[in-house]
Design an enzyme around this catalytic site. Structure first.
Site, PDB file in Angstrom:
ATOM      1  N   ASP A 129       7.571 -41.294  23.038  1.00  0.00           N
ATOM      2  CA  ASP A 129       7.125 -42.641  23.248  1.00  0.00           C
ATOM      3  C   ASP A 129       8.226 -43.226  24.173  1.00  0.00           C
ATOM      4  OD1 ASP A 129       5.531 -44.496  22.981  1.00  0.00           O
ATOM      5  OD2 ASP A 129       6.846 -45.467  22.076  1.00  0.00           O
ATOM      6  N   LYS A 178       8.113 -44.115  28.089  1.00  0.00           N
ATOM      7  CA  LYS A 178       8.755 -45.288  29.290  1.00  0.00           C
ATOM      8  C   LYS A 178       9.712 -44.718  29.848  1.00  0.00           C
ATOM      9  CE  LYS A 178       7.115 -47.949  25.354  1.00  0.00           C
ATOM     10  NZ  LYS A 178       7.223 -48.394  23.582  1.00  0.00           N
TER      11      LYS A 178
END
Ligand code: ADP
Ligand code: ASP
Ligand code: MG
Length: 818
Positions: free
Chosen positions: A679, A683
């Site tokens: 994750d 980003k």
């Protein structure tokens, strides 16, 4: 003297006619000398036309229509006239209906309907209404007289749309009124030739009758009574917030009605204008409202324009060819060819190269127009000076009208801007030489959207309206809807922004409504919706609604929804999303999204992809666009991992900290999705791409915090079981760094084109040393921020802040609209 005219909408039923009689009585008290013109009862003219066509086709169903017409006229008469007086009136009406019956029977037998016969058939509508109402007035003790205007208004023999012989007509009218002093109840719409054959003045022609009478008698004012409060800034059926225009000049009224404002028939303006007699449009249902005054006076109001109107069925005829350049008289020849065939040219434009001429005409005249032009330019076509005469259809014309815009620069620009922002393509544009109107030809499907966008831009410049379509009302989506509900009023009242949610879809059900879904009970409405969840159908409805300023909000984390983004953006709908999937697919797709949004003049906003509502993406974009090169980015970009390492202190076991984070709802249901670092890598990829790096996810080095055995186990429970086995190792690492004054942080870093997410030990000089809770932090090093980086820090996860970020993106789009 005054003329009053009541349209079909004012005499749709006996109830309404009684209301009209009251208005006439009030008028008589103020102005003794009046004459009143009536249209046929509402829908009667349409029905007579349909019935005649059925009869002409030999379809016996026409008899059913005829029966309905008979019933309507008889029942209205029975309701209006007292029983003692009814018999003669009813007998008279029946006598006329019998004649109508005979004529239609004739049409049925010979299967032929000429325009002349049709005009005669139509005349029954006005004759019956005016006659019945005159008798109703007499019944209420008002001395009145039925006037069949065919005896006064004389025309040529162009049936269906006859031209008035004013010289004769005016004399007839003046003579008649000089001799007849009683209140005259006149038929609208109908007239006759010199041979006394019945003609009509064109659909909506009763307004014209009133003006013809008014001008001949030199009256003070002509009142046109209808079912709206006057001429509105736009057609109220298409633009919900249209409002009454207090004053128009004859020219303005002419332009508005010529371009589709049905409220007044265009030729009406001419006789009144010639005599300088004001026309007033009034509402039968709201007689005290002032209405609209149409006069010679130019009264400036607060707006640049007076109104917007449209014609929704238009075809374009394009005459193209190199032989037209510099040749005088082409346009005139086209015009006269079309005029010979009675084809009404609504608009004409010529490219400055003179290479092509574009004409807008009613679709019913397409073939006639093409044939007429081809005949006129036979030679030029043979010699290829004109390459072809092309017809295209499915267009609409929108006209912006107002005397104020004369010599006011920037009106056309504003039109382009309002349409462009809504992705509406302009096929042709023309400005009348009087600079009284600008008209644009657009695709028919965009008509309502264009009208609303232009109306908003010119009349409600402060007001903006947004239409939202939300996919995935999960935790973030739901919170967003609650925030929106709580702010809707304030946005409307203080920021003039109306935000309507027009679609919501979850995995089970969906709800769509172009009127908007009330936000106080959207969840129960969605749960009980009869429509099963169907994302393609949801997207299709959204596109078909074609509402201005539509925004598609994806609050899912799903790859499936992302598939629709390109289609949505191509349909001129903006996309707002916290979903990272779109921005982390291939760089090719990433670019395509941006190109599509730019091409269609819409926005793709995703501030919440990184750090929830913290202004991270916007800041990086600003730095990049102002030319301050970013040399390094470092950040703690996962609220979960931030919480875990901020809480992993002496006396705590790593596994129990993870457990606690899960219980507090900070982690994904399976905490491995946080601990594997993917994750954060996504980003970082998004930030790297914002900085200009053409990176793929595979270019990012990721340290997975899950040790191999824990990766393999199936359930979350098992995972926690094995996670404890690794506690000692984490503890050792933590103590080792603690001894040297360092703490552990999971950091994303981009430097010199290299991107990495990993566990790092940092000392108290590092900006990430003092962290608490689940805060995110980002340090941006640029050439300008060289000594110390630009730091953005704050809560970077959670439904509330993420939903607030989505909300901010939505409002950003509304700011862009101003
Ligand atoms: P009547 O039966 O009184 O002749 P019409 O139906 O011919 O009435 O015209 C009135 C209607 O015109 C209104 O009900 C409205 O729907 C429509 N209309 C279209 N454009 C406008 C406009 N700009 N202002 C007011 N009404 C308009
Ligand atoms: N009854 C006619 C029509 O419907 C004339 C009018 O209403 O003005 O066109
Ligand atoms: Mg009308």
């Amino acid at each position: 003297m005054k003329i009053l005219k009541f349209g079909g909408s004012s005499v749709a039923s006996a109830e309404r006619i009684k209301n009209v009689i009251e208005i006439v009585k009030t008028s008589l008290k103020k102005e003794k000398n009046i004459a009143v013109v009536f249209s046929a009862y509402q829908t009667v003219t349409d029905k007579l036309i349909a019935t005649s066509h059925l009869a002409a086709k030999g379809n016996p169903i026409y008899l059913e229509n005829l029966k309905e017409l008979e019933n309507k006229h008889l029942s209205i008469a029975k309701e209006l006239i007292s029983v003692s007086k009814q018999s003669s009136v009813i007998a008279n009406i029946k006598f006329q209906l019998n004649e109508l019956d005979d004529i239609l029977h004739g049409v049925f037998l010979i299967k032929e309907l000429s325009l002349k016969t049709l005009d005669y058939i139509l005349s029954f509508g006005e004759r019956l209404s005016a006659y019945t109402i005159s008798e109703a007035l007499i019944d209420t003790k008002i001395p009145a007289n039925f006037l069949d205007t065919r005896q006064l208004i004389k025309t040529d023999a162009q049936f269906g749309n006859a031209r008035v012989n004013f010289e004769l007509t005016n004399k007839n009218i003046q003579k008649y009124f000089a001799a007849n002093k009683k209140l005259q109840i006149a038929t609208g719409f109908i007239a006759s030739t010199l041979e006394n054959e019945t003609t009509t003045l064109g659909r909506g022609g009763s307004d014209f009758t009133a003006s013809i009478l008014g001008a001949a008698l030199n009256v003070k004012e002509i009142e046109i009574w209808t079912d709206v409060d006057g001429v509105l800034t736009a057609d109220p059926r298409k633009v919900g917030n249209a409002f009454t225009v207090k004053h128009l000049t004859f020219d303005e009224a002419m332009e508005l009605s010529h371009f589709g404002a049905k409220v007044i028939y265009p030729p009406t303006m001419q006789p009144a204008h010639a005599k300088g007699i004001p026309l007033r449009i009034k509402n039968t249902f709201n007689p005290t409202a002032e209405g609209t005054l149409i006069s010679k006076k130019k009264i400036v109001n607060d707006f640049l324009i007076k109104g917007i109107s449209s014609i929704d069925a238009i075809s374009l005829v394009l005459v193209e060819g190199s032989g037209m350049v510099g040749v005088a008289g082409i346009a005139e020849r086209i015009f006269s060819a079309l005029a010979t065939h009675h084809i009404n040219v609504v608009l004409i434009t010529q490219a400055s190269s003179e290479h092509s001429i574009c004409l807008a005409i009613p679709p019913r005249d397409e073939k006639k127009a093409k044939d007429a032009i081809e005949k006129e330019f036979k030679l030029e076509l043979l010699e290829k000076q004109i390459s072809e005469v092309k017809v295209e259809n499915n267009f609409a014309i929108i006209a912006i009208v107002g005397e104020n815009m004369q010599k006011t620069p920037g009106i056309a620009g504003r039109v382009f801007q309002a349409l462009g922002k809504n992705g509406i393509n302009i096929a042709a544009i023309a400005q009348g030489s009087s600079e009284l109107n600008i008209s644009v030809v657009i695709s028919k499907k965009d008509e309502a959207k264009a009208l609303n966008a232009l109306h908003e831009s010119f009349f409600l410049s402060k007001t903006k309206s947004l239409h939202l379509f939300l996919v995935g009302p999960g935790l973030i989506g739901k919170t967003f809807l609650t925030q929106l509900k709580n702010h809707q009023k304030k946005l409307a009242n203080e920021f003039f922004t109306s935000v309507r949610v027009c679609g919501i879809i979850n995995t089970k059900k969906m709800l769509v409504s172009n009127k908007g879904i009330p936000l106080d009970k959207w969840d129960s409405a969605l749960a009980s919706s009869s429509e099963e969840s169907d994302l393609p159908a949801f997207v299709k409805s959204m596109k078909e609604f074609n509402l201005p300023n539509s925004i598609f909000i994806d609050c899912t984390a799903s790859e499936d929804v992302v598939q629709y983004y390109l289609d949505v953006l191509s349909s001129n709908i903006s996309v707002v999303t916290p979903n990272k999937r779109a921005n982390t697919k291939s760089f090719l797709f990433y670019n395509k999204l941006r190109d599509t949004a730019a091409k269609h003049n819409v926005k793709f906003l995703y501030e919440t992809n990184v750090g929830a509502s913290l202004p991270i993406i916007g800041t990086i974009q600003d730095l990049v666009s102002t030319g301050d090169p970013i040399t390094k980015i470092e950040g703690i970009l996962s609220g979960t991992l931030s919480y875990i390492f901020n809480s992993f202190k002496s006396g705590r076991k790593f596994s129990s900290v993870v457990q606690e984070a899960r219980e507090k709802g900070y982690t994904e249901p399976d905490p491995r999705e946080d601990l594997n670092g993917k994750d954060v890598a996504r980003k970082l990829l998004i930030l790297a791409r914002e900085c200009g790096y053409q990176m793929e996810l595979s270019d990012i080095k990721v340290e997975n915090l899950i040790f191999p055995k824990a990766r393999k186990v199936k359930t979350v429970k098992e995972f926690f079981g094995v996670l404890q086995e690794n506690d000692d190792e984490f503890e050792k690492l933590r103590m080792k760094e603690e001894k040297d004054g360092r703490v552990l942080r999971y950091i994303a870093k981009l430097e010199k084109g290299k991107a990495e997410v990993s566990l790092q030990a940092i000392d108290r000089n590092h900006p990430f040393y003092f962290m608490s809770g689940s805060d995110n932090i980002l340090a941006v090093h640029t050439l300008n921020y060289i000594s110390s980086p630009l730091v953005i820090k704050g809560p970077g996860a959670g439904a509330d802040v993420t939903a607030a970020g989505v909300f901010a993106d939505v409002l950003r789009i509304s700011n862009y609209l101003s």
